[in-house]
Design an enzyme around this catalytic site. Structure first.
Site, PDB file in Angstrom:
ATOM      1  N   ARG A   1      -3.643 -12.774   6.752  1.00 27.07           N
ATOM      2  CA  ARG A   1      -2.246 -13.169   6.586  1.00 27.07           C
ATOM      3  C   ARG A   1      -1.387 -12.157   7.342  1.00 27.07           C
ATOM      4  NH1 ARG A   1       2.047 -11.827   3.237  1.00 27.07           N
ATOM      5  NH2 ARG A   1       3.434 -13.562   2.659  1.00 27.07           N
TER       6      ARG A   1
ATOM      7  N   LYS B   1       2.316  -3.233   6.397  1.00 26.61           N
ATOM      8  CA  LYS B   1       2.615  -2.724   5.058  1.00 26.61           C
ATOM      9  C   LYS B   1       2.710  -1.202   5.037  1.00 26.61           C
ATOM     10  CE  LYS B   1       1.203  -6.572   2.135  1.00 26.61           C
ATOM     11  NZ  LYS B   1       0.322  -7.048   1.047  1.00 26.61           N
TER      12      LYS B   1
END
Length: 284
Positions: free
Chosen positions: A265, A231
């Site tokens: 995740r 991210k």
């Protein structure tokens, strides 16, 4: 003697199968979208879906997280019919090739979640909005009895960057979870998993504040899922791109485990499995 990473809530039930979370587990990402922020996660052909799911499972993933609606900042808003078409097609392939795979459906729409569980054979509902974008979602969760990933976000995927203002961010997140968990319990929902929502309506500094204080979420006694894989909180800090952010992902996952994460995740399962193994050996 090998130390064990413990979590307050050690099991979830997926269609009668008990999944032990006393040590962290890995959730591998599969996106049937044309515009997910990390291009290597996009699976737009049958061959790519099969290849990606097989790789995740062989490398040790316990869960597959299937998404058909990109939630990157400023993403395109697709119709529920398009989302269901993508999910249904992918689920038919996954159930044919990997009948025992535990599949989480990444959607914030109640109707899509119901169809995914009842028609397509999915096991878990992963809702980035925590029940805030569709008033029917919490009822759908209670109806299906599927495990529910309750994520914190403000706004929508299209405008969440405009909703990063907080009085006290951790207090607001805790109050949000307390309210939504209570609603779910009153409706009779079963397994609830908390996701603090890294990257969703949070600035770079706020993401690191959240990581630093994430262990306060243990007060709920519920599993915590962390999704920081590749991210912008990594590459906007260090420079580079999502493609160059695997090392940063591993560092953040290590910290997340030390703060109580029970599920990671990720786009890259093998490095995450190795992270868990080393953290377990090190005793945290």
């Amino acid at each position: 003697m090998t130390a064990t990473i413990t979590n307050s809530h050690s099991q979830i039930c997926c269609r009668g199968r008990l999944i032990d979370l006393s040590t962290p587990k890995v959730m591998g990402i599969v996106n049937v979208t044309p515009d997910s922020f990390y291009d290597q996660s996009r699976c737009n052909t049958e061959e790519k879906i099969i290849s990606q799911v097989r790789k995740h499972l062989e490398e040790g993933a316990t869960f597959i997280d299937l998404g058909a609606y990109s939630t990157r900042p400023g993403c395109e808003d697709i119709s529920p019919d398009t989302e269901c078409e993508r999910l249904g097609s992918a689920m038919r392939i996954i159930r044919r090739e990997f009948p025992d795979a535990i599949v989480s459906i990444d959607t914030f729409r109640a109707g899509v979640a119901l169809r995914a569980i009842e028609e397509f054979g999915a096991d878990i509902i992963n809702d980035i909005s925590g029940g805030m974008l569709d008033p029917g979602m919490l009822d759908a969760v209670a109806k299906t009895k599927a495990p529910y990933i309750l994520m914190h976000m403000k706004g929508t995927p299209q405008n969440m960057g405009e909703h990063c203002q907080y009085g006290n961010m951790m207090d607001e997140i805790i109050k949000f979870f307390a309210t939504q968990v209570e609603k779910l319990k009153l409706l009779g929902a079963n397994d609830i998993i908390l996701d603090p929502g890294f990257g969703f309506a949070k600035t770079l500094d706020q993401n690191y504040e959240l990581l630093q204080n994430m262990d306060t979420l243990r007060i709920f006694g519920l599993p915590i899922l962390v999704g920081v894989s590749r991210k912008s909180m990594i590459y906007k800090l260090l420079g580079g791109t999502p493609q160059e952010s695997l090392n940063g992902t591993t560092v953040l996952n290590t910290i997340a485990i030390s703060k109580g994460a029970g599920i990671l995740r990720v786009h890259d399962v093998k490095p995450a499995m190795e992270t868990i193994q080393i953290c377990q050996k090190a005793g945290f």
